[in-house]
Write a protein that holds these residues in place. Structure first.
Motif, short mmCIF file in Angstrom:
data_model
loop_
_atom_site.label_atom_id
_atom_site.label_comp_id
_atom_site.label_asym_id
_atom_site.label_seq_id
_atom_site.Cartn_x
_atom_site.Cartn_y
_atom_site.Cartn_z
N ALA A 89 13.68 -7.50 -5.95
CA ALA A 89 13.94 -6.06 -5.94
C ALA A 89 15.40 -5.77 -6.26
CB ALA A 89 13.58 -5.49 -4.57
N MET A 90 15.64 -4.73 -7.06
CA MET A 90 17.00 -4.40 -7.50
C MET A 90 17.22 -2.89 -7.53
SD MET A 90 16.89 -6.80 -10.90
CE MET A 90 15.13 -6.59 -11.02
N VAL A 91 18.48 -2.50 -7.37
CA VAL A 91 18.89 -1.12 -7.63
C VAL A 91 19.92 -1.17 -8.75
CG1 VAL A 91 19.96 0.96 -6.71
CG2 VAL A 91 18.49 -0.45 -5.23
N TRP A 92 19.66 -0.40 -9.82
CA TRP A 92 20.57 -0.33 -10.96
C TRP A 92 21.09 1.09 -11.11
CZ3 TRP A 92 22.24 -4.60 -13.51
CH2 TRP A 92 21.46 -5.77 -13.43
N GLU A 93 22.34 1.20 -11.50
CA GLU A 93 22.99 2.51 -11.65
C GLU A 93 23.48 2.71 -13.08
OE1 GLU A 93 25.88 4.17 -8.54
OE2 GLU A 93 27.23 3.58 -10.18
N GLY A 94 23.36 3.97 -13.55
CA GLY A 94 23.88 4.30 -14.87
C GLY A 94 23.43 5.70 -15.25
N GLU A 154 0.83 -1.21 0.00
CA GLU A 154 0.00 0.00 0.00
C GLU A 154 0.86 1.26 0.00
OE1 GLU A 154 -2.69 -0.72 3.27
OE2 GLU A 154 -4.03 -1.91 1.99
N ARG A 155 2.03 1.19 0.67
CA ARG A 155 2.96 2.33 0.65
C ARG A 155 3.58 2.49 -0.73
NH1 ARG A 155 7.37 1.24 4.72
NH2 ARG A 155 8.51 3.01 3.89
N ALA A 175 12.49 7.08 -7.43
CA ALA A 175 13.58 6.11 -7.29
C ALA A 175 14.20 6.22 -5.90
CB ALA A 175 14.63 6.33 -8.37
N GLU A 176 14.45 7.45 -5.45
CA GLU A 176 15.05 7.65 -4.13
C GLU A 176 14.13 7.11 -3.04
OE1 GLU A 176 15.99 11.82 -4.12
OE2 GLU A 176 17.76 11.51 -5.39
N ARG A 177 12.84 7.41 -3.19
CA ARG A 177 11.85 6.95 -2.20
C ARG A 177 11.77 5.42 -2.18
NH1 ARG A 177 6.66 5.82 -3.53
NH2 ARG A 177 5.20 5.62 -1.80
N GLU A 178 11.74 4.81 -3.35
CA GLU A 178 11.58 3.36 -3.44
C GLU A 178 12.84 2.63 -2.99
OE1 GLU A 178 10.14 2.94 -7.48
OE2 GLU A 178 8.18 3.76 -6.93
N ILE A 179 14.01 3.16 -3.33
CA ILE A 179 15.27 2.54 -2.87
C ILE A 179 15.32 2.59 -1.34
CG2 ILE A 179 17.78 2.82 -2.81
CD1 ILE A 179 17.53 3.79 -5.80
N GLN A 180 14.92 3.72 -0.77
CA GLN A 180 14.89 3.85 0.69
C GLN A 180 13.90 2.86 1.31
OE1 GLN A 180 16.93 5.54 2.55
NE2 GLN A 180 15.89 4.98 4.45
N MET A 181 12.74 2.73 0.65
CA MET A 181 11.67 1.86 1.19
C MET A 181 12.09 0.38 1.16
SD MET A 181 7.65 2.32 0.22
CE MET A 181 8.06 2.63 -1.46
N PHE A 182 12.78 -0.03 0.09
CA PHE A 182 13.11 -1.44 -0.06
C PHE A 182 14.52 -1.82 0.41
CE2 PHE A 182 9.42 -1.11 -2.73
CZ PHE A 182 8.82 -2.36 -2.62
#
Ligand code: DAT
Ligand code: MG
Length: 135
Positions: free
Chosen positions: A72-77, A46-47, A123-130
């Motif tokens: 879940a993944m974080v990708w950089e580029g 829900e968040r 992206a910042e919010r989701e990376i922080q959340m996960f």
């Protein structure tokens, strides 16, 4: 360097598509920063999808994303957010171009196998959340 949050949804995990999806990001040239299999519970779902809380499909969306593990993944580029969305394709796989992940691997909007952040702020919010350490 810009980072984005990408997630193989439960339908993609169940269908054994994690490897194929990871490969597309690797082949494009993104760098993998973090990855984990996660069982999303209802409060997190829900968040994560709070912007859609008033939509008629919200209940089904939450049920779907909690129906099994997601990857879940974080990708950089460079331009990671925009470039990841381009690899993923349009929200409705029927509209997604062949060659995109949704265009090649999915048929319905309810099961479109992958999530990608829609802005640098998301992206910042989701990376922080996960991956922020509070799960
Ligand atoms: P995206 O995942 O491309 O960012 P979105 O944020 O608009 O798309 O919607 C989030 C998810 O909700 C989407 O991946 C699938 C689901 N969804 C969107 N529109 C829908 C609809 N009309 N009916 C059912 N599910 C929908
Ligand atoms: Mg979205």
């Amino acid at each position: 360097m810009e980072r984005t949050f990408v997630m193989v949804k439960p339908d993609g995990v169940k269908r054994g598509l994690i490897g194929s999806i990871v490969a597309r990001f690797e082949h494009k040239g993104f760098k993998l920063i973090q990855a984990r299999l996660i069982e999303i519970d209802t409060p997190l779902a829900e968040r994560h999808y709070s912007e859609h809380a008033e939509k008629p499909f919200f209940g089904e969306l939450v049920e779907f994303i909690t129906s099994g593990p997601s990857f879940a993944m974080v990708w950089e580029g460079p331009g990671a957010v925009k470039n990841a969305r381009a690899l993923i394709g349009r929200t409705n796989p029927s509209d997604a171009d062949a060659g995109t992940i949704r265009g090649d691997f999915a048929l319905s909007v309810e099961s479109n196998i992958v999530h990608g952040s829609d802005s640098v702020e998301s992206a910042e919010r989701e990376i922080q959340m996960f991956f922020g350490g509070q799960l």
